[in-house]
Design a protein around this motif. Structure first.
Motif, mmCIF file in Angstrom:
data_model
loop_
_atom_site.group_PDB
_atom_site.id
_atom_site.type_symbol
_atom_site.label_atom_id
_atom_site.label_comp_id
_atom_site.label_asym_id
_atom_site.label_seq_id
_atom_site.Cartn_x
_atom_site.Cartn_y
_atom_site.Cartn_z
ATOM 1 N N LEU A 225 0.831 -1.204 0.000
ATOM 2 C CA LEU A 225 0.000 0.000 0.000
ATOM 3 C C LEU A 225 0.868 1.256 0.000
ATOM 4 O O LEU A 225 0.539 2.252 -0.672
ATOM 5 N N GLU A 226 1.961 1.232 0.731
ATOM 6 C CA GLU A 226 2.872 2.384 0.730
ATOM 7 C C GLU A 226 3.516 2.567 -0.639
ATOM 8 O O GLU A 226 3.688 3.706 -1.107
ATOM 9 N N ALA A 227 3.868 1.453 -1.306
ATOM 10 C CA ALA A 227 4.423 1.543 -2.654
ATOM 11 C C ALA A 227 3.396 2.107 -3.629
ATOM 12 O O ALA A 227 3.725 2.904 -4.518
ATOM 13 N N PHE A 228 2.135 1.699 -3.471
ATOM 14 C CA PHE A 228 1.067 2.250 -4.314
ATOM 15 C C PHE A 228 0.945 3.759 -4.108
ATOM 16 O O PHE A 228 0.780 4.511 -5.076
ATOM 17 N N GLU A 229 1.004 4.189 -2.850
ATOM 18 C CA GLU A 229 0.839 5.617 -2.573
ATOM 19 C C GLU A 229 1.998 6.431 -3.141
ATOM 20 O O GLU A 229 1.790 7.510 -3.717
ATOM 21 N N ARG A 230 3.206 5.932 -2.985
ATOM 22 C CA ARG A 230 4.375 6.675 -3.470
ATOM 23 C C ARG A 230 4.385 6.803 -4.995
ATOM 24 O O ARG A 230 4.802 7.831 -5.529
ATOM 25 N N SER A 231 3.925 5.744 -5.681
ATOM 26 C CA SER A 231 4.026 5.744 -7.145
ATOM 27 C C SER A 231 2.714 6.081 -7.851
ATOM 28 O O SER A 231 2.707 6.225 -9.072
ATOM 29 N N GLY A 232 1.631 6.241 -7.067
ATOM 30 C CA GLY A 232 0.332 6.415 -7.696
ATOM 31 C C GLY A 232 -0.097 7.842 -7.957
ATOM 32 O O GLY A 232 -1.191 8.063 -8.479
ATOM 33 N N GLY A 233 0.716 8.816 -7.586
ATOM 34 C CA GLY A 233 0.343 10.200 -7.833
ATOM 35 C C GLY A 233 -0.547 10.765 -6.741
ATOM 36 O O GLY A 233 -0.767 10.154 -5.684
ATOM 37 N N GLU A 234 -1.112 11.946 -7.022
ATOM 38 C CA GLU A 234 -1.863 12.674 -5.991
ATOM 39 C C GLU A 234 -3.203 12.021 -5.641
ATOM 40 O O GLU A 234 -3.750 12.282 -4.569
ATOM 41 N N ASP A 235 -3.749 11.198 -6.527
ATOM 42 C CA ASP A 235 -5.038 10.560 -6.256
ATOM 43 C C ASP A 235 -4.894 9.196 -5.576
ATOM 44 O O ASP A 235 -5.916 8.554 -5.268
ATOM 45 N N ALA A 236 -3.685 8.757 -5.368
ATOM 46 C CA ALA A 236 -3.477 7.393 -4.864
ATOM 47 C C ALA A 236 -3.990 7.244 -3.428
ATOM 48 O O ALA A 236 -4.730 6.307 -3.125
ATOM 49 N N PHE A 237 -3.623 8.180 -2.540
ATOM 50 C CA PHE A 237 -3.961 7.997 -1.126
ATOM 51 C C PHE A 237 -5.460 7.962 -0.890
ATOM 52 O O PHE A 237 -5.968 7.096 -0.178
ATOM 53 N N ILE A 238 -6.194 8.894 -1.475
ATOM 54 C CA ILE A 238 -7.629 8.947 -1.215
ATOM 55 C C ILE A 238 -8.335 7.703 -1.739
ATOM 56 O O ILE A 238 -9.307 7.214 -1.152
ATOM 57 N N ASN A 239 -7.827 7.141 -2.826
ATOM 58 C CA ASN A 239 -8.418 5.913 -3.363
ATOM 59 C C ASN A 239 -8.046 4.699 -2.516
ATOM 60 O O ASN A 239 -8.861 3.776 -2.356
ATOM 61 N N ILE A 240 -6.828 4.684 -1.984
ATOM 62 C CA ILE A 240 -6.437 3.601 -1.072
ATOM 63 C C ILE A 240 -7.266 3.696 0.208
ATOM 64 O O ILE A 240 -7.774 2.687 0.715
ATOM 65 N N TYR A 242 -10.171 4.880 0.643
ATOM 66 C CA TYR A 242 -11.564 4.502 0.404
ATOM 67 C C TYR A 242 -11.750 2.995 0.487
ATOM 68 O O TYR A 242 -12.763 2.511 0.995
ATOM 69 N N MET A 243 -10.762 2.236 -0.011
ATOM 70 C CA MET A 243 -10.869 0.776 -0.026
ATOM 71 C C MET A 243 -10.296 0.141 1.235
ATOM 72 O O MET A 243 -10.704 -0.946 1.635
ATOM 73 N N VAL A 244 -9.301 0.798 1.854
ATOM 74 C CA VAL A 244 -8.683 0.279 3.085
ATOM 75 C C VAL A 244 -8.742 1.400 4.125
ATOM 76 O O VAL A 244 -7.800 2.173 4.272
ATOM 77 N N PRO A 245 -9.853 1.514 4.850
ATOM 78 C CA PRO A 245 -10.055 2.664 5.746
ATOM 79 C C PRO A 245 -9.005 2.812 6.848
ATOM 80 O O PRO A 245 -8.785 3.912 7.339
ATOM 81 N N THR A 246 -8.366 1.725 7.254
ATOM 82 C CA THR A 246 -7.392 1.808 8.356
ATOM 83 C C THR A 246 -6.011 2.228 7.886
ATOM 84 O O THR A 246 -5.111 2.394 8.707
ATOM 85 N N TYR A 247 -5.837 2.437 6.583
ATOM 86 C CA TYR A 247 -4.517 2.811 6.074
ATOM 87 C C TYR A 247 -4.238 4.281 6.371
ATOM 88 O O TYR A 247 -5.096 5.147 6.198
ATOM 89 N N GLU A 248 -3.018 4.545 6.816
ATOM 90 C CA GLU A 248 -2.575 5.913 7.072
ATOM 91 C C GLU A 248 -1.438 6.250 6.119
ATOM 92 O O GLU A 248 -0.596 5.409 5.821
ATOM 93 N N SER A 249 -1.439 7.484 5.651
ATOM 94 C CA SER A 249 -0.465 7.893 4.649
ATOM 95 C C SER A 249 0.970 7.775 5.161
ATOM 96 O O SER A 249 1.261 8.097 6.314
ATOM 97 N N CYS A 250 1.836 7.290 4.292
ATOM 98 C CA CYS A 250 3.257 7.183 4.632
ATOM 99 C C CYS A 250 4.023 8.438 4.211
ATOM 100 O O CYS A 250 5.217 8.565 4.499
ATOM 101 N N LEU A 251 3.356 9.358 3.519
ATOM 102 C CA LEU A 251 4.017 10.561 3.025
ATOM 103 C C LEU A 251 3.817 11.749 3.955
ATOM 104 O O LEU A 251 4.399 12.804 3.709
ATOM 105 N N LEU A 252 3.027 11.600 4.993
ATOM 106 C CA LEU A 252 2.783 12.698 5.921
ATOM 107 C C LEU A 252 3.800 12.749 7.038
ATOM 108 O O LEU A 252 3.821 13.708 7.814
ATOM 109 N N ASN A 253 4.602 11.697 7.170
ATOM 110 C CA ASN A 253 5.586 11.631 8.266
ATOM 111 C C ASN A 253 6.791 12.513 7.947
ATOM 112 O O ASN A 253 7.188 12.657 6.816
#
Length: 253
Positions: A225-240, A242-253
């Motif tokens: 999921l972190e790899a998806f967020e890093r490589s998926g662009g600006e829309d990746a996190f919100i879409n992740i 939506y499907m995995v509600p417990t996921y927290e962004s790895c780019l906010l740290n």
């Protein structure tokens, strides 16, 4: 006359009449009635409501014959098994860069469902070899890879899921724009990851060897999921999210 007098005397003195023996009352104890929930029987006094059946979210699904096995047994793949000091590896009979990726890459991804040697070895190693040398040939094939990926994850087999997650991590970094191309397909890929996300091994003070082998399914899902967020662009996190509600962004740290 004497008989009549005795009868009258008995009627006048009811205490002297012979007493009737009382028979024990037979109390019927009804057996407990097993019933389904939300039914008329469930409201009865002696009913026992049967609990709901297991949902089977983690239950493994049966495998089906794959197209990869069919093509391999026919000898349609330009590959052979080679042994060296480091173990088994694939010997390609042609240059990987010259392969028709639209034809071969989806077939190798279909082999992710295989769990028997040599099919599982050829499919998984072949995918990593093609992703390593594919370059700009990989991006146009992404839509054809979604169904094989979804089928592999839907088996709910721990080993297959771990292998598929490692392939997905390799896929998103194999070429430019691949991570962004996968965003529209999160609805097909992420539901199974959401189910198994919290499945981590709690070994206490012991050693969890699955972490050393990168076979801990919960950790692999988090990495993916972190790899998806890093490589998926600006829309990746919100879409992740939506499907995995417990996921927290790895780019906010």
């Amino acid at each position: 006359m004497v008989a009549e007098k005795e009868t009258l005397s008995l009627n006048k003195c009811p205490d002297k009449m012979p007493k009737r023996t009382k028979l024990p009352l037979l109390v019927h104890q009804p057996h407990s009635l097993v019933s389904e929930g939300f039914t008329v029987k469930a409201m009865m006094k002696n009913s026992v409501v049967r609990g709901p059946p297991p949902a089977g979210a983690f239950k493994e699904r049966p495998t089906k014959p794959t197209a990869f096995r069919k093509f391999y047994e026919r000898g349609d793949f330009p590959i052979a098994l080679e042994h060296d000091s480091k173990g088994n590896k694939i010997a390609w009979k042609v240059e990987i860069e010259k392969l028709d990726y639209h034809h071969y890459l989806p077939l190798f991804f279909d082999g992710l469902c295989e769990m028997t040697f040599p099919y599982e070895f050829f499919a998984r190693q072949g995918i990593h070899d093609m992703l390593e040398h594919g370059g700009n040939k990989i991006l146009p094939v992404i839509p054809q890879l979604i169904i094989p990926i979804k089928n592999a994850l839907n088996l709910r087999n721990r080993q297959v899921i771990c292998v598929t997650l490692k392939v997905l991590q390799h896929l998103v970094v194999s070429a430019e724009m691949v991570g962004e191309a996968l965003v529209p397909y999160y609805r097909q890929i992420l539901p199974i990851l959401n189910i198994f996300k919290n499945m981590n091994v709690n070994s206490g003070d012991g050693i969890d060897y699955s972490q050393q082998k990168r076979e801990n399914i919960g950790d692999l899902i988090q990495e993916t999921l972190e790899a998806f967020e890093r490589s998926g662009g600006e829309d990746a996190f919100i879409n992740i999210k939506y499907m995995v509600p417990t996921y927290e962004s790895c780019l906010l740290n």
